[in-house]
Design a protein around this motif. Structure first.
Motif, PDB file in Angstrom:
ATOM      1  N   CYS A   1       0.907  -1.081  -0.066  1.00  0.00           N
ATOM      2  CA  CYS A   1      -0.148  -0.211   0.155  1.00  0.00           C
ATOM      3  C   CYS A   1       0.768   1.205   0.016  1.00  0.00           C
ATOM      4  N   GLY A   2       0.693   1.871  -1.138  1.00  0.00           N
ATOM      5  CA  GLY A   2       1.511   3.255  -1.039  1.00  0.00           C
ATOM      6  C   GLY A   2       2.717   3.407  -1.771  1.00  0.00           C
TER       7      GLY A   2
ATOM      8  N   GLU B   1       3.719   3.316  -4.963  1.00  0.00           N
ATOM      9  CA  GLU B   1       3.650   4.038  -6.112  1.00  0.00           C
ATOM     10  C   GLU B   1       3.376   5.441  -6.011  1.00  0.00           C
ATOM     11  N   TYR B   2       2.748   5.710  -4.806  1.00  0.00           N
ATOM     12  CA  TYR B   2       2.529   7.071  -4.608  1.00  0.00           C
ATOM     13  C   TYR B   2       3.339   7.733  -3.672  1.00  0.00           C
ATOM     14  N   SER B   3       4.495   7.046  -3.404  1.00  0.00           N
ATOM     15  CA  SER B   3       5.642   7.676  -2.568  1.00  0.00           C
ATOM     16  C   SER B   3       6.710   7.741  -3.333  1.00  0.00           C
TER      17      SER B   3
ATOM     18  N   CYS C   1       3.625   2.036   4.185  1.00  0.00           N
ATOM     19  CA  CYS C   1       4.041   3.147   4.341  1.00  0.00           C
ATOM     20  C   CYS C   1       4.759   3.161   5.913  1.00  0.00           C
TER      21      CYS C   1
ATOM     22  N   PRO D   1       4.684   3.250 -11.747  1.00  0.00           N
ATOM     23  CA  PRO D   1       3.718   3.250 -12.826  1.00  0.00           C
ATOM     24  C   PRO D   1       3.240   4.397 -13.083  1.00  0.00           C
TER      25      PRO D   1
ATOM     26  N   ILE E   1       4.992   9.051 -10.454  1.00  0.00           N
ATOM     27  CA  ILE E   1       5.098   9.872  -9.320  1.00  0.00           C
ATOM     28  C   ILE E   1       6.447   9.789  -8.533  1.00  0.00           C
TER      29      ILE E   1
ATOM     30  N   ALA F   1       5.825  13.249  -3.009  1.00  0.00           N
ATOM     31  CA  ALA F   1       5.527  13.189  -1.640  1.00  0.00           C
ATOM     32  C   ALA F   1       5.808  14.476  -0.751  1.00  0.00           C
TER      33      ALA F   1
ATOM     34  N   PRO G   1       2.179   9.542   6.728  1.00  0.00           N
ATOM     35  CA  PRO G   1       3.113   8.596   5.733  1.00  0.00           C
ATOM     36  C   PRO G   1       3.145   9.092   4.305  1.00  0.00           C
ATOM     37  N   SER G   2       4.335   8.657   3.615  1.00  0.00           N
ATOM     38  CA  SER G   2       4.469   9.453   2.425  1.00  0.00           C
ATOM     39  C   SER G   2       3.530   9.039   1.388  1.00  0.00           C
ATOM     40  N   GLY G   3       2.782   7.918   1.519  1.00  0.00           N
ATOM     41  CA  GLY G   3       1.744   7.407   0.469  1.00  0.00           C
ATOM     42  C   GLY G   3       0.745   8.395   0.429  1.00  0.00           C
TER      43      GLY G   3
ATOM     44  N   GLY H   1       1.993  11.523  -1.099  1.00  0.00           N
ATOM     45  CA  GLY H   1       1.910  11.555  -2.422  1.00  0.00           C
ATOM     46  C   GLY H   1       0.690  11.541  -3.228  1.00  0.00           C
ATOM     47  N   ARG H   2      -0.376  10.940  -2.608  1.00  0.00           N
ATOM     48  CA  ARG H   2      -1.866  10.701  -3.018  1.00  0.00           C
ATOM     49  C   ARG H   2      -2.165  12.368  -2.943  1.00  0.00           C
TER      50      ARG H   2
END
Lengths: 414, 148
Positions: free
Chosen positions: A11-12, A14-16, A84, B45, B48, B53, B65-67, B70-71
């Motif tokens: 979870c996370g 790809e967004y980090s 994360c 993919p 990002i 972030a 959290p970095s996720g 980033g979102r």
């Protein structure tokens, strides 16, 4: 098995901005990361039946995929769980999935909590261990050293070499790591001299530790292997417990390793090095401040009472500050030494040992295992008698010499 | 034509409905497309990078959290640009899915903080509710057209 296929449950990343780092670390050890395809109906069914009712859909998907892997709906050679750092919900899922996969399948699994600063270099050793367990299970099952072999452990603090012949250690070499190649050549010369053999007599060489690639290429090693699998083998070999479960703890100069082993093969492991207050380096600084050699710190600590001195900082700077304050307040050197050992043991216990299943015997290895106060502190925390085998400080070199003896045979399919 | 933030932001059905009724949908397709089409990055993919972030620090502090950050670097600017929002609660995964519950909580909060018109809907359970669902969206978007 050529290319190892590693299923990613996450979870996370790809967004980090760290998915590429994960892919690169896997590619560096000839492995491929993939996201297991799973039908929507199976996502719902698997998640519900697992019983951990988290809210994040990506974590639900990770749970469903884990069940799919364990129940055979999905295929993989190994599993990488990544979530994360600082996410409590994800930490619960990460730990439960690792335990679930470990207990219900033979898939090697490693978990990691990342930040946006995580690099492929940070992940490399873990990926290497993961793929080694998947790819070379037969090699890791080796229990006897055969012929004349040498192992070199180029660690962050010290460099060690071992010469073994027919399952016996016949030569040792040990030096602080200064110049990587120079230190390695010096310890090899010492070990060879002690063994009474020449370099050309050696039939196979294995290298491990931070400098394994550099040293391995220089001396044309037969086997270049990360320290997680190598130390596991070395530990169970020296402690003579190659069958059944064991837990290996190595508090190193730069990072700590905790490995849950079954029949000599690592199952789950953690490798941490975020805060130096929980490292062997802090004990080096403690001994310097107390004006004793590191070899005297353990006996000094065994005479003290750790509870007399408050010390539990994650940070080496603040830990040293606590140490200085304690001495200034009139605490004895023995109590301060004991508190420093307890502080390191407690943090390894809190930060890392929660992530592996502790099963007896618990074996402590590496240079820090010679610090009696640290071993006692860890034993007190775990409520068990810690095993420190002879030659425990040479653990990586022993494991490398042992595995190198079987590597050529393994390569030739023997 | 108004900018309408959609939640789940990944919902193609919702995005299509907003576009059909004459407005600009603000969702993942828009923000992810911008990232993927930006030349010079190599971070599949979604293209990002760790810098995104850090951009997310505008919406969530460094201890988050970095996720999540980033979102938020994707969705935060969309929320800022929105003139209206449609929120579908408890949507089926097939309708659209946002991976992180903490991010979703923050998105909901920020949307309401904006003070823009918001249509809150529950995901329809049958055909009749489905018709009402579409009708409610149309009605909301028509109203939005009058005020935009």
């Amino acid at each position: 098995m050529s290319r190892v296929r590693i299923a990613q449950l996450s979870c996370g990343p790809e967004y980090s901005g760290v998915q590429k780092e994960i892919n690169d670390a896997a590619a560096a050890v000839d492995a491929e990361i993939f996201f297991p395809d799973i039908r929507l109906a199976d996502v719902r069914r698997n998640f519900t039946s697992f019983g951990l009712n988290v809210r994040s859909p990506d974590l639900k998907l990770a749970i469903a995929r884990a069940k799919g892997l364990v129940e055979g709906q999905l295929e993989a050679d190994a599993v990488f769980i990544a979530t994360c750092f600082r996410c409590a919900e994800a930490a619960i899922v990460r730990n439960e999935l690792r335990r679930y996969i470990h207990e219900n399948s033979t898939l090697p699994v490693v978990s990691y909590s990342f930040t946006e600063r995580t690099t492929s270099g940070t992940l490399l050793t873990r990926m290497e261990a993961l793929t080694t367990i998947a790819r070379r299970r037969a090699l890791l099952a080796r229990e006897r050293q055969e012929g004349l072999t040498m192992g070199v452990d180029s660690g962050s603090s010290t460099t060690k070499a071992i010469v073994m012949q027919d399952n016996r250690i016949i030569g040792t070499g040990w030096l602080p790591t200064t110049e990587v190649i120079g230190s390695a050549e010096a310890v090899m010369a010492t070990a060879l001299k002690e063994a009474g053999v020449n370099r050309e007599d050696i039939q196979a060489v294995g290298t491990t530790g931070y400098g394994r690639f550099l040293v391995g290429e220089k001396i044309r090693a037969d086997l270049i292997q990360e320290e997680l699998t190598v130390n596991s083998k070395g530990a169970v070999f020296l402690a003579d417990c190659q069958k059944g479960p064991a837990t290996v703890i190595d508090i190193g100069g730069m990072d700590n390793k905790a490995i849950s082993v079954q029949d000599g093969i690592p199952g789950t492991f953690t490798m941490g090095g975020i805060c130096a207050g929980a490292s062997g380096r802090f004990l080096e600084m403690t001994s310097k401040r107390l004006g004793v050699d590191i070899t005297e710190l353990g006996p000094l600590a065994l005479k003290g009472m750790s509870r007399n001195v408050p010390m539990n900082s994650y940070c080496i700077v603040f830990g040293t500050q606590s140490l200085v304050n304690a001495l200034a307040a009139g605490n004895s050197r023995e109590d301060v030494a004991a508190a420093a050992c307890h502080s390191v043991a407690e943090q390894v216990f809190e930060q890392q040992l929660q992530e592996v299943d502790i099963k007896e015997p618990v074996i402590m290895v590496g240079g820090s295992s010679l610090i009696g106060g640290l071993v006692k502190a860890m034993g007190d925390l775990l409520q068990t008698q810690i095993v420190v085998p002879q030659y425990s400080q040479y653990i990586g070199a022993v494991g490398a010499a042992l595995l190198a003896s079987g590597y050529k045979k393994f390569q030739s399919g023997g | 034509m108004a900018n309408v933030f959609i939640y789940p932001a990944t919902s193609l059905i919702l995005s299509d409905l907003v576009a059909r009724f004459g407005h600009k949908p603000l969702g993942s397709a828009l923000s992810v497309r911008e990232h993927i089409q930006t030349a010079g990055f190599d971070s599949p993919p979604l293209q990002i990078t760790p810098e995104d972030a850090k951009k997310g620090l505008k919406y969530a502090a460094v201890e988050v959290p970095s996720g999540v950050r980033g979102r938020m670097s994707l969705y935060g600017p969309l929320i800022e640009a929105a003139e209206g929002a449609i929120i579908v609660n408890d949507a089926d995964y097939a309708f659209g899915c946002m991976g992180c519950a903490r991010t979703n909580e923050l998105i909901m909060f920020l949307v309401r903080q904006r003070g823009i018109p918001v249509l809150d809907l529950n995901y329809p359970a049958n055909e009749k509710e489905g018709e009402e669902f579409v009708a409610a969206i149309k009605s909301f978007l028509d109203t939005l057209g009058e005020t935009a």
